[in-house]
Design an enzyme around this catalytic site. Sequence first.
Site, short mmCIF file in Angstrom:
data_model
loop_
_atom_site.label_atom_id
_atom_site.label_comp_id
_atom_site.label_asym_id
_atom_site.label_seq_id
_atom_site.Cartn_x
_atom_site.Cartn_y
_atom_site.Cartn_z
N ARG A 102 -12.58 58.02 -16.76
CA ARG A 102 -11.15 57.78 -16.52
C ARG A 102 -11.08 56.83 -15.33
O ARG A 102 -11.56 57.14 -14.24
CB ARG A 102 -10.42 59.09 -16.23
N HIS A 129 -5.21 55.04 -23.82
CA HIS A 129 -5.60 56.46 -23.74
C HIS A 129 -5.91 56.93 -25.18
O HIS A 129 -5.18 57.75 -25.75
CB HIS A 129 -4.48 57.27 -23.09
N GLN A 132 -6.20 60.67 -26.44
CA GLN A 132 -4.91 61.37 -26.49
C GLN A 132 -4.21 61.10 -27.83
O GLN A 132 -3.66 62.01 -28.45
CB GLN A 132 -4.02 60.90 -25.33
N ASP A 222 6.40 59.58 -22.57
CA ASP A 222 5.38 59.77 -21.53
C ASP A 222 6.08 59.53 -20.19
O ASP A 222 7.20 59.01 -20.14
CB ASP A 222 4.23 58.77 -21.75
N CYS A 262 2.14 63.93 -24.06
CA CYS A 262 0.72 64.03 -23.67
C CYS A 262 0.53 64.92 -22.45
O CYS A 262 -0.56 65.45 -22.23
CB CYS A 262 0.14 62.64 -23.44
N ARG A 290 -6.63 68.54 -27.61
CA ARG A 290 -7.53 67.64 -26.88
C ARG A 290 -8.97 68.12 -27.04
O ARG A 290 -9.90 67.34 -27.23
CB ARG A 290 -7.15 67.59 -25.39
N1 NVA Z 1 0.63 57.14 -18.74
C1 NVA Z 1 0.12 58.27 -18.00
C2 NVA Z 1 -0.65 59.19 -18.89
C3 NVA Z 1 -1.14 60.45 -18.23
C4 NVA Z 1 -1.96 61.30 -19.14
C5 NVA Z 1 -0.75 57.76 -16.86
O1 NVA Z 1 -1.51 56.80 -17.08
O2 NVA Z 1 -0.67 58.31 -15.77
N1 CP Z 2 -2.76 63.99 -21.09
C1 CP Z 2 -3.76 63.89 -20.16
O1 CP Z 2 -4.65 63.06 -20.26
O2 CP Z 2 -3.68 64.82 -19.18
P1 CP Z 2 -4.54 64.85 -17.83
O3 CP Z 2 -4.10 63.67 -17.00
O4 CP Z 2 -4.22 66.15 -17.20
O5 CP Z 2 -5.99 64.73 -18.18
#
Ligand code: NVA
Ligand code: CP
Length: 311
Positions: A102, A129, A132, A222, A262, A290
């Site tokens: 990540r 992502h 997801q 989101d 998500c 997930r």
């Molecule tokens: N768009 C959000 C998704 C979190 C799972 C982010 O990148 O923070």
């Molecule tokens: N939806 C998702 O990726 O959640 P986290 O940021 O908690 O991993």
Amino acid sequence: MRHFLTIKDFTKDELLEMITLAQKIKLQMKKKEFVPYLERQTLGMIFEKSSTRTRVSFETGIYQLGGVGLFLSSNDIQLGRGEPMKDTARVISRMVDMVMIRTFEHLKIEEFANFSKVPVINGLTDSFHPVQIMTDYLTILECGIENPIVAYVGDGNNITHSWLMLSAKLGFELRVATPKEYACNSAVVEEALEIAKVSGAKISFTTSPQEAVEGANVVTTDTWVSMGQEDEKEERIKAFKGYIVDNELMGKAQKNAIFLHCLPAYRGYEVSEEVFENHANEIFQEAENRLHAQKGIMVWLDNHRDEDMNE
Ligand code: NVA
Ligand code: CP
């Protein structure tokens, strides 16, 4: 060897194979049959951003498949002190069997993958992502929706980009409603529209949440402020006024439409408390998925390793 960096790198059949594997492994697990598909394998999990679901689902998932997860926060490893990504990749991938990352710029995960001897999975970048959205598709199927008409309302972000790619590949309808200044990345849109020509996916863009949601059977959104955008919070909240998914907006969708998120969700911003709680069943089924979807992806990648990869 294949990496799972974006959905566009896979054919429709390959993506569906991963989903089928996920369904099979989920069923086995529900029957308490723990098949060690990835026995003694180690999954390195590099996090440059926070996570609840991604960390817990990957770590639990690899354990249930017979392996072990190694949580590597960038605060704790030398990457956070400036060791280059490509060196980190060359070290870690000689010791573990698969890596999940990540991170911020998508280029960073591409660089890691270029230098990795083992499959790399995208656990979220600023641009995509994909695990997801594979999860979301699994959830849609479980909800008995055969012909999804997905309405995404909100920020044109990593989640939206992955929706675009999945819709384009699989051929289902996607309507995206964003404010003009927070539209999706134009290169990603062009690419998705090009792929959609082959699958026949109907993809449309609007600034009207009502227009997007009218007649949809899946509504999703989101956060308006993704990780790394905290400084823009005030201006974003202003720009997204009118983009909340509330009961009135859900009323435009099909009667039995599902709502997915998500997570984490910010009530009173992208979704109202009422919509969230009315659809909590689907949302938390999605969260649980997930675990299952990613098992399908990990096992699929393991099945497609080059035989001489770990030489
Ligand atoms: N768009 C959000 C998704 C979190 C799972 C982010 O990148 O923070
Ligand atoms: N939806 C998702 O990726 O959640 P986290 O940021 O908690 O991993």
